[in-house]
Design an enzyme around this catalytic site. Structure first.
Site, PDB file in Angstrom:
ATOM      1  N   ASP A  20       8.492  -5.765  -0.574  1.00 19.92           N
ATOM      2  CA  ASP A  20       9.362  -4.755   0.045  1.00 19.92           C
ATOM      3  C   ASP A  20       8.812  -4.149   1.325  1.00 19.92           C
ATOM      4  O   ASP A  20       9.509  -3.403   2.005  1.00 19.92           O
ATOM      5  CB  ASP A  20       9.592  -3.601  -0.945  1.00 19.92           C
ATOM      6  CG  ASP A  20       8.366  -2.705  -1.067  1.00 19.92           C
ATOM      7  OD1 ASP A  20       7.251  -3.251  -1.258  1.00 19.92           O
ATOM      8  OD2 ASP A  20       8.505  -1.481  -0.947  1.00 19.92           O
TER       9      ASP A  20
ATOM     10  N   ASP B  63       4.452  -8.898  -4.229  1.00 20.64           N
ATOM     11  CA  ASP B  63       3.822  -7.643  -3.847  1.00 20.64           C
ATOM     12  C   ASP B  63       3.729  -6.756  -5.089  1.00 20.64           C
ATOM     13  O   ASP B  63       4.365  -7.036  -6.114  1.00 20.64           O
ATOM     14  CB  ASP B  63       4.700  -6.994  -2.767  1.00 20.64           C
ATOM     15  CG  ASP B  63       4.162  -5.657  -2.278  1.00 20.64           C
ATOM     16  OD1 ASP B  63       2.933  -5.481  -2.254  1.00 20.64           O
ATOM     17  OD2 ASP B  63       4.981  -4.792  -1.917  1.00 20.64           O
ATOM     18  N   PHE B  64       2.960  -5.671  -5.021  1.00 27.13           N
ATOM     19  CA  PHE B  64       2.828  -4.765  -6.163  1.00 27.13           C
ATOM     20  C   PHE B  64       3.716  -3.531  -6.008  1.00 27.13           C
ATOM     21  O   PHE B  64       4.744  -3.406  -6.647  1.00 27.13           O
ATOM     22  CB  PHE B  64       1.359  -4.351  -6.356  1.00 27.13           C
ATOM     23  CG  PHE B  64       1.155  -3.442  -7.543  1.00 27.13           C
ATOM     24  CD1 PHE B  64       1.070  -3.957  -8.825  1.00 27.13           C
ATOM     25  CD2 PHE B  64       1.079  -2.061  -7.380  1.00 27.13           C
ATOM     26  CE1 PHE B  64       0.920  -3.118  -9.930  1.00 27.13           C
ATOM     27  CE2 PHE B  64       0.924  -1.207  -8.468  1.00 27.13           C
ATOM     28  CZ  PHE B  64       0.840  -1.749  -9.745  1.00 27.13           C
ATOM     29  N   ASP B  65       3.345  -2.602  -5.116  1.00 27.02           N
ATOM     30  CA  ASP B  65       4.090  -1.347  -4.957  1.00 27.02           C
ATOM     31  C   ASP B  65       5.489  -1.605  -4.405  1.00 27.02           C
ATOM     32  O   ASP B  65       5.646  -2.262  -3.375  1.00 27.02           O
ATOM     33  CB  ASP B  65       3.345  -0.412  -3.992  1.00 27.02           C
ATOM     34  CG  ASP B  65       2.040   0.096  -4.593  1.00 27.02           C
ATOM     35  OD1 ASP B  65       2.075   1.100  -5.310  1.00 27.02           O
ATOM     36  OD2 ASP B  65       1.002  -0.537  -4.356  1.00 27.02           O
TER      37      ASP B  65
END
Length: 290
Positions: free
Chosen positions: A231, A49-51
């Site tokens: 997350d 994932d990124f954020d």
């Protein structure tokens, strides 16, 4: 949304839910099992994932960028013949590519509705059809939420996100009500509302998510160990897709998750990914040589 209870409440809750929601173990306590998986693998599909994973969570959704250490790790994965790295995010594909900025990495935007695989861009047909409707909803919400300070309506083309991280806690329910009412009025069947982290996601009613995306990426690396780290609630679809044969890591507090393991923060995620680069990839190489 994160809730901070006092220690007595937390202890009581943990006790009462011990049977239904077992604790997700920290990955640091299970390195032997992780090493075994890597040693047995022909290669690694590394999905992230990124954020909140590659980048720390920021108040302003425009602010996040990957940490320098995570960028170094992604480049190391890209340059390794037995690793295929992919960044899978709720952000739009163009936004995601720009923020990470590494050629040779697969990018999947809008929770899998936009795929940038091997440099080619594909958009899910249901997503393209819903784009004008998403735009109409964003326009209406922009007007309705204008007097609620801190709301951000982000139109990402084939999806949208309404951020309320910076909104006064007492006004959050009002934001959620406005979103539900607007979607019901303008696009009852065509657009779905999904919970995100301090946000609501508007997506086309397409049977597609981060799990579908990681499954599609697996087709490019037949037989390699698939791994995913993230997350958000939207990452659960990817964790579930890879259970029980993959390697999955949730970033954040212990809660019910399909992930095998967890780390406590994006800082710990960065350390774990760096461990994969320095130690984990050597296990793949050992397997290749024998």
């Amino acid at each position: 949304m994160s809730h901070h209870d006092n220690s007595h409440q937390a202890a009581a809750t943990a006790e009462s839910t011990a049977d239904s929601s077992p604790e997700t173990p920290l990955v640091w306590d299970h390195f032997q099992a992780v090493r075994r998986q890597l040693r047995a693998a022909d290669g690694l599909l590394f999905g992230t994932d990124f954020d909140g994973t590659l980048s720390p969570i920021e108040e302003n959704p425009e602010a996040p960028e990957p940490t320098p250490a995570n960028l170094r790790s992604l480049r190391a994965f890209r340059d390794h013949p037995q690793v295929r790295p992919a960044v899978i995010s709720g952000r739009g594909l163009a936004d995601l590519r720009e923020r990470v900025g590494i050629e040779g990495v697969d990018y999947v935007g809008n929770h899998g509705l936009e795929l940038g695989i091997d440099g080619r861009r594909e958009t899910h047909p249901d997503a393209e059809v819903a784009e004008p409707k998403i735009e109409e909803i964003c326009g209406a919400l922009g007007r309705r939420l204008a007097d609620i300070e801190g709301t951000v309506v982000e139109n990402k083309g084939v999806t949208a996100t309404i951020h309320y991280r910076m909104v006064d806690r007492e006004a959050v329910e009002t934001v959620q009500d406005h979103v539900s009412e607007t979607v019901a009025e303008l696009a009852d069947e065509e657009v779905e509302i999904h919970d995100g982290k301090e946000s609501l996601e508007l997506r086309p009613a397409a049977d597609w998510d981060k799990g579908s995306a990681i499954s599609q990426l697996q087709e490019h690396v037949d037989g390699w160990l698939p791994m995913y780290i993230g997350d958000d609630t939207t990452d659960e679809a990817a964790f579930e897709e890879l259970t029980p044969n993959g390697l999955t890591v949730h970033v954040g507090d212990n809660h019910e998750t399909f992930a095998d393991y967890r780390v406590r923060s994006s800082e710990e995620a960065e350390v774990f990914v760096r461990w994969l680069v320095t130690d984990g990839l050597a296990l793949l190489e050992t397997d290749a040589e024998t």
